[in-house]
Motif scaffolding. Structure first.
Motif, PDB file in Angstrom:
ATOM      1  N   UNK A  13       3.688   3.895  -4.332  1.00 47.37           N
ATOM      2  CA  UNK A  13       2.983   3.473  -5.561  1.00 47.37           C
ATOM      3  C   UNK A  13       3.867   2.904  -6.467  1.00 47.37           C
ATOM      4  N   UNK A  14       3.912   1.748  -6.958  1.00 50.98           N
ATOM      5  CA  UNK A  14       4.903   1.365  -8.054  1.00 50.98           C
ATOM      6  C   UNK A  14       4.933   2.026  -9.208  1.00 50.98           C
ATOM      7  N   UNK A  15       3.671   2.653  -9.604  1.00 53.53           N
ATOM      8  CA  UNK A  15       3.332   3.665 -10.691  1.00 53.53           C
ATOM      9  C   UNK A  15       4.215   4.916 -10.742  1.00 53.53           C
ATOM     10  N   UNK A  87      10.463  -4.658  -4.653  1.00 52.67           N
ATOM     11  CA  UNK A  87       9.241  -5.180  -4.171  1.00 52.67           C
ATOM     12  C   UNK A  87       8.355  -3.817  -3.711  1.00 52.67           C
ATOM     13  N   UNK A  88       7.001  -3.937  -4.041  1.00 56.26           N
ATOM     14  CA  UNK A  88       6.069  -2.912  -3.645  1.00 56.26           C
ATOM     15  C   UNK A  88       4.791  -3.585  -3.160  1.00 56.26           C
ATOM     16  N   UNK A  89       4.098  -2.736  -2.182  1.00 57.13           N
ATOM     17  CA  UNK A  89       2.835  -3.376  -1.913  1.00 57.13           C
ATOM     18  C   UNK A  89       1.899  -2.104  -1.746  1.00 57.13           C
ATOM     19  N   UNK A  90       0.835  -2.446  -2.390  1.00 59.56           N
ATOM     20  CA  UNK A  90      -0.430  -1.650  -2.071  1.00 59.56           C
ATOM     21  C   UNK A  90      -1.644  -2.341  -1.197  1.00 59.56           C
ATOM     22  N   UNK A  91      -2.733  -1.960  -1.128  1.00 63.24           N
ATOM     23  CA  UNK A  91      -3.846  -2.546  -0.533  1.00 63.24           C
ATOM     24  C   UNK A  91      -4.195  -3.985  -1.000  1.00 63.24           C
TER      25      UNK A  91
END
Length: 364
Positions: A13-15, A87-91
């Motif tokens: 999670x980027x947060x 770089x981050x990724x979520x759904x």
């Protein structure tokens, strides 16, 4: 060939690593927010790109397109180009952590100035050229050069540092591989894009010619009353240096623009030729003096800037109202049940394409 590690976006999670702050801007399928890395506390910009959820959907960006943008950004390290940090990724999103560029758009900055000589203007153009030169040396075409993608790192100095942003349309041009596409903002696209012809680095040079024309005069060389008229003007290379707008513009500057707004890509200036042009790099004192004494038409530039801001606001409100009515009619819902808001990416994107108000062409 793509480095496999490029596509391995962080799945955390980027947060958990960044405090997400205020919104800085938005595009068709992306929102940019200010963020601060929890440790060591540095500020960045987080670009949330909405992923396309299915092959049949038209909302969101395809995963391979996001990967291409990231792959290109990972290759870039230049003072006039925005830097990718993480770089981050979520759904639902891919989140690019980018260098924070907080000085606003170049054109916004110029609209606040009281006067501007061509010599000062070329300092900005030269920075744009330096960034593009770096890209072209790597056979990378930006394909979306326009005022909104020319930002300032910090506007609180006399000649701020320029940063080229938004590499969502950028492509690596490979020898022997034909690349065609119809994309970009109509006002700034090259004839080969309009005509669906093979594309290369030359398309960026055309866009630089359009940007320079607007910067010097406030007028837009090809923008018509409709998108179709704009595209027709581009393919016909239908522009002129109206005395009303270019009375104080040097012949050197006009020649620089003429060498870029050439339909034949083989005859259009390359980035190296543009950098060597005497308007950018004077070869004698007379040429340097001409630049110093010639002035940008800031009066018209500011007039067009004010119209541009008004038109953007009007377009967004009018378009939202129109689409709201259309949606309500289509789904047979009452006014208070529609729930339609003005947050659609498509609405904003269309409005942004009307940013610069052109002069009305003469009928002669």
């Amino acid at each position: 060939m793509r480095n496999p590690s490029m596509a391995a976006f962080k799945q955390q999670k980027v947060e958990d690593f960044y405090e997400i702050g205020e919104e800085l801007g938005s595009g068709q399928f992306a929102i940019v927010k200010k963020c601060r890395e929890i440790s060591p506390g540095l500020d960045y910009a987080a670009k949330f790109i909405k992923k396309r959820q299915s092959r049949t959907s038209r909302r969101g960006v395809r995963r391979e397109e996001i990967e291409r943008e990231v792959d290109i950004l990972q290759q870039l390290q230049h003072s006039n180009i925005i830097t990718l940090h993480d770089v981050y990724e979520n759904r639902t999103d891919v989140v690019l952590i980018l260098e924070l560029v907080s000085g606003g758009e170049l054109f916004d900055f110029l609209a606040q100035k009281e006067s501007l000589s061509e010599e000062e203007a070329t300092r900005f153009i030269k920075q744009i050229l330096d960034g593009v030169n770096y890209l072209h040396a790597k056979n990378i075409a930006h394909f979306d050069l326009k005022p909104e993608n020319i930002m300032l790192l910090d506007k609180n100095i006399s000649i701020p540092h320029i940063k080229l942003i938004d590499f969502g349309l950028a492509h690596k041009i490979e020898d022997g591989v034909e690349f065609k596409n119809i994309f970009g903002t109509p006002e700034f696209v090259a004839p080969e894009i309009v005509n669906y012809e093979p594309l290369g680095l030359a398309a960026d040079m055309w866009s630089i010619g359009v940007i320079t024309y607007i910067l010097l005069s406030g007028a837009s060389p090809f923008l018509g009353e409709t998108k179709q008229e704009t595209l027709a003007n581009i393919t016909a290379v239908n522009y002129e240096f109206d005395e009303e707008f270019f009375s104080h513009t040097s012949e050197l500057a006009k020649d620089f623009i003429r060498k870029l707004l050439v339909k034949d890509t083989r005859k259009r200036f390359t980035i190296q030729q543009a950098l060597s042009h005497p308007w950018i790099t004077p070869v004698d004192k007379q040429q340097a003096l001409v630049r110093r004494l010639s002035v940008v038409n800031l009066e018209n530039f500011k007039k067009q800037y004010a119209r541009r801001r008004w038109k953007l606001s009007f377009s967004i409100v009018a378009l939202c109202n129109h689409l709201s009515r259309s949606v309500k009619k289509k789904i047979f819902m009452k006014q208070d049940e529609s729930g339609r808001t003005c947050e659609s990416d498509t609405e904003e994107d269309i409005a942004k394409r009307k940013l610069i108000h052109s002069r009305r062409r003469s009928s002669t």
